[in-house]
Design an enzyme around this catalytic site. Structure first.
Site: not given
Length: 730
Positions: A304, A308, A494, A629
């Site tokens: 993360e 980010r 994913d 998404e």
């Protein structure tokens, strides 16, 4: 036995039916009532309706009473307007004669101007419809939203009238209403007119002006400006209640912390730049310059923080050329490096950026495959940038010789990994010369690049894949896949597939192993996970659990249509685009078939022909987190096909966000129930990716400038931060 009762008298009534003797009117009144009662209910209703109609006509025939009636009608219109706003509809006020433009009429899809000519509606005033009955409020949702004791400014009773407030300019009246118990949304939300190809903002005359029965011009909504307005509204809440903190809690008007590093602000930097919000960007840059510090004793998630913070800073540097962001990117990048100090070179999931220590999650020694394979774009770019001597990194001379001598730099210069991970705090950079400069400019970039690419190489050769599909977990000690029974393109796996393609693009299509892994994985998806629903033939990507297909798909999987389209645009098989079109329709239906127009976190698909519904949602999966998404894939699909339906779908999503998640004091909130438009149950949290990704992709979707973040020059990381595609000579 009892004998029959005897009567002592005999009564006899004589009368003449033609007698006209005086009866004081009593008999006549009884006869009229009896005859009224003998009439059927329909007859009585018709008589009453006729009398009422004559009475109303008599009142309307007097001019003075007519004016009073008109005033009452206008007031009723305002109340009905508010009520219809809550349901996404708006009655036409008296005197408003809108021009029907393509895409402007509520409930009608956008039609190109050449297909549908402009039509002028006759100037006929319409009275408002009577208010619909309110559905009793649901008791579902967080317990905090069901309290009725101390009612705050975002909790009001059902049926409360709309409050009028002046906007900042003082020229117009803005309405604020309650559409469900919990967060407030504004009356103008969810009712904006659909845009045309020209894209101008929709306006409606005030009710008082409409009463004059004069035609007014109705302009279409400028969708680009609508996204900018949505960002400003979200930013207003963040600035007011969560400035410098990780996340906004818009309903309680406070903030939440994850890492304590201003995640929302950093995530939104390049969004503000792309949207052209100069004032907001300037105040955010000042905070980064004066307040942002990574010298904190705090555990952060490697994945993360990389996508980010590191990705956001690198992207902003490339867009602006401001070296402030590159310096901050170097700082956080080096502080994350202790995560790679593992026996298998598969990084730990958590890093203490102040102490320079790293560890796996408290409950396991595994990391998720998506986490360890979705950090490469960022670290590879950081490695490439730091090889340029103009970006000199400097070490703080104020530190003791012991700190500098035992730091990670010494360990790497000696050709070994540091034995004292706590000394990674020596990576705080101020100034350096000589050997230290050589280390930070030459040695460390090589180490950065080698560390992340070693992860890719290991996963490439690992056993345990199924037709290119990888399990969700990998052990940081052994470096092998664990829990191999589950295969998914959703959570925990994913972005592994996304980064295979995007690393290949970032490196100018030179790394063929990445392309091979990607192509094999897509074939594995087709063979093992791809199915169609029986009722509507919707194509979806399911999950394998111990060899058995589970017909469920995370919203996260909706990244796939865009990724497939990106690959097809870069020369991969044409059937990838065909599959992208099919999956894009499914992701759209995950929104369109929900009562709020917002997708659930997880959808379950129907494979039985005897059930007419394609999509079902379990109660635990009905939340919406403002995820990006689907709009991400809509952006790719529109860029490559120019099919306007993708823009229309994106516009519908933005409208639903405005209607069900927008909080008037500033910000947007995630919700718990997309199936209940009366009570979607707000969660009081705005994720940083709403500003970093969702609104950014919506803006790019509606923008007509294809060179704005050209997909031939940039590749987006999984947090929507664009990084440059390397020149073929580098």
């Amino acid at each position: 036995m009892y004998s029959p009762q005897r009567k002592d008298f005999v009564s006899l009534t004589l009368g003449d039916q033609h007698s006209r003797s005086y009866t004081n009117g009593k008999h006549r009144r009884q006869s009229c009532w009896r005859k009224w009662k003998q009439l059927s209910r329909l007859q009585r209703s018709l008589i009453l309706f006729l009398l009422a109609f004559l009475f109303i006509c008599g009142i309307l025939s007097y001019p003075s009473l007519t004016e009073q009636w008109r005033g009452l009608s206008d007031r009723a219109l305002k109340e009905d307007w508010v009520e219809m706003d809550n349901r996404g509809l708006r009655p036409i006020p008296p005197g408003l004669v809108p021009k029907i433009l393509p895409g402007v009429v509520p409930g009608v899809q956008d039609i190109p101007p050449e297909v549908m000519p402009e039509i002028q509606r006759p100037s006929i005033p319409l009275l408002p419809k009577p208010p619909a009955m309110r559905k009793p409020p649901s008791k579902r949702g967080p317990p905090v939203l069901q309290k009725r004791g101390n009612v705050s400014d975002w909790q009001v009773k059902d049926g409360e009238e709309a409050m009028l407030k002046r906007d900042e300019d003082g020229g117009k009246e803005a309405k604020t209403v309650i559409s469900w118990r919990g967060a407030m949304i504004e009356a103008e939300q969810g009712t904006e007119l659909q845009s045309t190809a020209h894209g101008k903002e929709g306006t409606v005359a005030d009710a008082e002006e409409a009463a004059n029965l004069k035609p007014v011009t109705v302009k279409a909504v400028d969708r680009v400006e609508a996204v900018q307005e949505a960002f400003r509204h979200a930013w207003k809440g963040y600035k007011a209640f969560a400035w410098g903190h990780d996340e906004l809690k818009p309903i309680s008007k406070t903030h939440g912390e994850w890492f304590g590093l201003g995640l929302t602000l950093i995530d939104a930097l390049d969004t503000m730049w792309i949207l052209g919000l100069k004032d907001e960007f300037a105040e955010a840059r000042k905070w980064v310059e004066t307040e942002l510090s990574f010298s904190k004793n705090v555990d952060v998630n490697l994945f993360e923080s990389t996508i980010r913070i590191l990705g956001g800073l690198l992207s902003t540097y490339h867009l602006t050329g401001d070296t402030l962001f590159l310096d901050k990117a170097k700082d956080i990048g080096f502080r994350l490096m202790p995560a790679f100090k593992t026996p298998s070179k598969i990084p730990y999931s958590d890093v203490n950026i102040g102490k320079g220590t790293a560890h796996p999650p408290r409950w396991t020694t595994d990391s998720t495959v998506a986490e360890v394979t979705s950090i490469q774009l960022e670290f590879r770019e950081l490695s490439r940038l730091t090889q340029d001597p103009q970006y000199q990194i400097k070490v703080d001379r104020k530190r003791s010789g012991r700190e500098r001598g035992n730091g990670i730099g010494k360990g790497l210069r000696a050709g070994t990994r540091t034995r004292n991970p706590r000394s990674a705090k020596a990576l705080h950079i101020d100034e350096a010369t000589g050997a230290n400069k050589f280390f930070f400019i030459i040695i460390l970039p090589f180490y950065l690049n080698n560390a992340v690419e070693e992860v890719t190489r290991q996963v490439h050769r690992l056993e345990g894949k199924r037709d290119g599909l990888v399990p969700m977990f990998i052990n940081t000690n052994s470096g092998k896949f664990t829990r191999r029974g589950a295969l998914t393109l959703g959570a925990r796996a994913d972005s592994y597939y996304e980064y295979l393609l995007k690393q290949w693009l970032q490196g100018s299509k030179k790394e063929t192993e990445l392309l091979e892994d990607y192509l094999q994985a897509i074939e594995g998806v087709k063979k093992n996970l791809l199915r169609q629903t029986s009722p509507g033939k919707l194509t979806f990507v399911g999950e394998l659990s111990n060899g058995r297909l589970n017909p469920k798909m995370d919203h996260l999987v909706c990244f796939l249509p865009g990724t497939l389209a990106l690959g097809a645009h870069n020369g991969l098989p044409a059937d990838h685009m065909d599959l992208a079109v099919q999956l894009m329709e499914t992701c759209h239906q995950m929104y369109a078939q929900m009562e709020t127009g917002l997708s659930p976190e997880i959808a379950h698909f129907n494979l039985q022909s005897n059930n007419g519904r394609d999509i079902d949602v379990k109660p635990a999966d009905r939340h919406n987190l403002l995820r990006p998404e689907t709009v991400e894939s809509l952006f790719y699909m529109y860029r490559f096909t120019k099919d306007s339906k993708y823009r229309d779908w994106g516009w519908d999503i933005l409208q639903s966000f405005n209607k069900y998640t927008r909080v008037p004091s500033g910000g947007y909130t995630s919700i718990s129930n997309v199936r209940d438009p009366e009570n979607p149950a707000p969660r009081d949290k705005m994720e940083s990716f709403f500003l970093g990704e969702t609104l950014k992709y919506l803006f790019l979707l509606f923008s007509d400038d294809n060179e704005l973040i050209s997909l031939d020059k940039y590749v987006f990381n999984t947090e929507a931060h664009p990084l440059p595609i390397w020149p073929s000579t580098s």
